[in-house]
Scaffold this motif. Sequence first.
Motif, PDB file in Angstrom:
ATOM      1  N   LEU A 177      -3.623   2.353   3.019  1.00 33.46           N
ATOM      2  CA  LEU A 177      -2.836   3.703   3.449  1.00 33.46           C
ATOM      3  C   LEU A 177      -3.464   3.759   4.795  1.00 33.46           C
ATOM      4  O   LEU A 177      -4.451   3.570   4.973  1.00 33.46           O
ATOM      5  CB  LEU A 177      -3.067   5.056   2.311  1.00 33.46           C
ATOM      6  CG  LEU A 177      -2.915   4.651   1.488  1.00 33.46           C
ATOM      7  CD1 LEU A 177      -3.293   5.803   0.180  1.00 33.46           C
ATOM      8  CD2 LEU A 177      -1.433   4.515   1.372  1.00 33.46           C
ATOM      9  N   LEU A 178      -2.196   4.167   5.627  1.00 32.10           N
ATOM     10  CA  LEU A 178      -2.730   5.098   6.892  1.00 32.10           C
ATOM     11  C   LEU A 178      -2.431   6.431   7.349  1.00 32.10           C
ATOM     12  O   LEU A 178      -1.610   6.747   7.094  1.00 32.10           O
ATOM     13  CB  LEU A 178      -2.345   4.083   8.606  1.00 32.10           C
ATOM     14  CG  LEU A 178      -2.324   2.228   8.081  1.00 32.10           C
ATOM     15  CD1 LEU A 178      -1.871   2.244   9.196  1.00 32.10           C
ATOM     16  CD2 LEU A 178      -3.970   2.122   8.504  1.00 32.10           C
ATOM     17  N   ASN A 179      -2.993   7.521   8.361  1.00 32.60           N
ATOM     18  CA  ASN A 179      -3.027   8.563   8.448  1.00 32.60           C
ATOM     19  C   ASN A 179      -2.913   8.860   9.909  1.00 32.60           C
ATOM     20  O   ASN A 179      -3.796   8.252  10.722  1.00 32.60           O
ATOM     21  CB  ASN A 179      -3.731   9.244   7.721  1.00 32.60           C
ATOM     22  CG  ASN A 179      -3.817  10.847   8.055  1.00 32.60           C
ATOM     23  OD1 ASN A 179      -4.488  11.372   8.377  1.00 32.60           O
ATOM     24  ND2 ASN A 179      -2.692  10.995   7.886  1.00 32.60           N
ATOM     25  N   VAL A 187       2.618  -1.622   4.177  1.00 31.28           N
ATOM     26  CA  VAL A 187       1.255  -0.431   4.554  1.00 31.28           C
ATOM     27  C   VAL A 187       2.290   0.787   4.939  1.00 31.28           C
ATOM     28  O   VAL A 187       3.667   1.266   4.665  1.00 31.28           O
ATOM     29  CB  VAL A 187       0.649  -0.724   5.843  1.00 31.28           C
ATOM     30  CG1 VAL A 187       0.438   0.340   6.815  1.00 31.28           C
ATOM     31  CG2 VAL A 187       0.427  -1.956   6.130  1.00 31.28           C
ATOM     32  N   LEU A 188       1.757   1.927   3.659  1.00 32.47           N
ATOM     33  CA  LEU A 188       2.255   3.759   4.253  1.00 32.47           C
ATOM     34  C   LEU A 188       1.780   4.270   5.234  1.00 32.47           C
ATOM     35  O   LEU A 188      -0.100   4.041   4.794  1.00 32.47           O
ATOM     36  CB  LEU A 188       2.193   3.483   3.115  1.00 32.47           C
ATOM     37  CG  LEU A 188       2.897   5.287   3.035  1.00 32.47           C
ATOM     38  CD1 LEU A 188       4.227   5.523   2.561  1.00 32.47           C
ATOM     39  CD2 LEU A 188       2.541   6.408   1.292  1.00 32.47           C
ATOM     40  N   ALA A 197       6.757  10.340   6.446  1.00 31.22           N
ATOM     41  CA  ALA A 197       5.927   9.053   6.112  1.00 31.22           C
ATOM     42  C   ALA A 197       7.048   7.455   5.839  1.00 31.22           C
ATOM     43  O   ALA A 197       7.725   7.680   6.138  1.00 31.22           O
ATOM     44  CB  ALA A 197       5.343   9.313   4.478  1.00 31.22           C
ATOM     45  N   PHE A 198       6.079   6.937   6.278  1.00 33.85           N
ATOM     46  CA  PHE A 198       6.382   5.534   6.553  1.00 33.85           C
ATOM     47  C   PHE A 198       6.332   4.318   6.013  1.00 33.85           C
ATOM     48  O   PHE A 198       5.032   3.918   6.148  1.00 33.85           O
ATOM     49  CB  PHE A 198       5.905   5.144   8.389  1.00 33.85           C
ATOM     50  CG  PHE A 198       6.790   6.158   8.907  1.00 33.85           C
ATOM     51  CD1 PHE A 198       8.052   6.163   9.452  1.00 33.85           C
ATOM     52  CD2 PHE A 198       6.001   6.931   9.987  1.00 33.85           C
ATOM     53  CE1 PHE A 198       8.471   6.958  10.585  1.00 33.85           C
ATOM     54  CE2 PHE A 198       6.469   8.016  10.969  1.00 33.85           C
ATOM     55  CZ  PHE A 198       7.675   8.236  11.328  1.00 33.85           C
ATOM     56  N   LEU A 199       6.821   3.839   5.759  1.00 37.66           N
ATOM     57  CA  LEU A 199       6.712   2.140   4.544  1.00 37.66           C
ATOM     58  C   LEU A 199       6.707   1.112   5.774  1.00 37.66           C
ATOM     59  O   LEU A 199       8.171   1.332   6.368  1.00 37.66           O
ATOM     60  CB  LEU A 199       7.526   2.344   3.622  1.00 37.66           C
ATOM     61  CG  LEU A 199       7.276   0.931   2.985  1.00 37.66           C
ATOM     62  CD1 LEU A 199       5.658   1.162   1.952  1.00 37.66           C
ATOM     63  CD2 LEU A 199       8.150   0.651   1.084  1.00 37.66           C
ATOM     64  N   ILE A 200       5.872   0.458   5.779  1.00 38.82           N
ATOM     65  CA  ILE A 200       6.063  -0.896   6.592  1.00 38.82           C
ATOM     66  C   ILE A 200       6.270  -1.911   5.551  1.00 38.82           C
ATOM     67  O   ILE A 200       4.756  -2.386   5.320  1.00 38.82           O
ATOM     68  CB  ILE A 200       5.015  -1.273   7.810  1.00 38.82           C
ATOM     69  CG1 ILE A 200       4.726   0.385   8.694  1.00 38.82           C
ATOM     70  CG2 ILE A 200       5.070  -2.696   8.574  1.00 38.82           C
ATOM     71  CD1 ILE A 200       4.289   1.446   8.454  1.00 38.82           C
ATOM     72  N   LEU A 254      -7.585   2.788   1.854  1.00 40.46           N
ATOM     73  CA  LEU A 254      -7.507   4.038   3.498  1.00 40.46           C
ATOM     74  C   LEU A 254      -8.195   3.816   4.219  1.00 40.46           C
ATOM     75  O   LEU A 254      -9.424   4.111   4.268  1.00 40.46           O
ATOM     76  CB  LEU A 254      -7.221   5.403   2.134  1.00 40.46           C
ATOM     77  CG  LEU A 254      -7.704   7.022   3.059  1.00 40.46           C
ATOM     78  CD1 LEU A 254      -5.835   6.805   3.860  1.00 40.46           C
ATOM     79  CD2 LEU A 254      -7.631   7.971   2.585  1.00 40.46           C
ATOM     80  N   LEU A 255      -7.269   3.394   5.979  1.00 37.90           N
ATOM     81  CA  LEU A 255      -8.254   3.650   6.671  1.00 37.90           C
ATOM     82  C   LEU A 255      -7.976   4.841   7.582  1.00 37.90           C
ATOM     83  O   LEU A 255      -6.985   5.049   8.206  1.00 37.90           O
ATOM     84  CB  LEU A 255      -8.476   2.779   7.293  1.00 37.90           C
ATOM     85  CG  LEU A 255      -8.010   0.679   6.955  1.00 37.90           C
ATOM     86  CD1 LEU A 255      -7.167   0.091   7.817  1.00 37.90           C
ATOM     87  CD2 LEU A 255      -9.117   0.632   6.057  1.00 37.90           C
TER      88      LEU A 255
END
Length: 290
Positions: free
Chosen positions: A89-91, A59-60, A48-51, A113-114
């Motif tokens: 939130l991205l996935n 952004v997560l 899981a990445f935090l930007i 969430l996108l």
Amino acid sequence: MRRLSILVSLLLATAAPAAANDPKWSEPIAPFKIADGLYHVGSRDIAAFLIDGGKDGLVLLDAGVPDFAPRVIENIRTLGFDPKRVRILLNSQAHFDHAGGLAAIQKATGAKLLLSAPDAALMKRGGKRDFAFGDAVPYPVARVDGIVKDAHRVTIGTATLTAHITPGHTKGCTTWTMPLKVDGATKTALFICGTSAPGYRLIGNPAYPNIVADFRASFAKLKALPCDIFLGSHGSYFNMDEKRGRAGATPNPFLDPEGCSAFLDASSRRFETELAKQQADHLRAGTVQK
């Protein structure tokens, strides 16, 4: 945790052969900095990445399994950030191990969430009616606030990520790229969605008839994308365990274009090997029936 054990048996072996049946898959680890503005806040293998987009927010990318969501929030705080500053939130893929925690994190942060359209549909079903796993690994439904298409750019403050739809592992599997300043130079980070077909039916699959074409097109796209900072949805993709021990060193240990290329080559070979096996099995079955 029973659902996690089911998913481990179905998915874990696909992260990397060496990781198969590894109980450390979802083991908590301390969050760490990858490069300026980019941090890892996931588990031992589920990334899981935090930007950090600066004053405009965070952004997560990915959220782990449902039970791990509180740890992701805690990791964000440990790094000195307020989780309420997560705006987007991205996935990478709408599977239980990467999307399962999104609902809880969305509730805690209020973030939007996108998702890609196919994975948004899977999210709205809570992971049910998956083309490969059916209803075996459901998860809490998160609100989908927007759809990303291929080449869609998501910008928050100083951070911009670009979506690359690379279907196969899921129908809407989304690989992301973003520019980063690393060791004084601008480099491209590549967050690989997924490249495996864990137990997937590749021949005559009515739930995903174009799966082979999608995988092959995705491998071609992935190999053409710039990959200076090699990352992905599983730490085992990019040898995270070893590299995080050298985080902060110069040169940056996550600068690994050769490792990225080798991973994609090996993944495509494994796919073609599995496809050839299924084709041979299909041919033998047809011969027996005759």
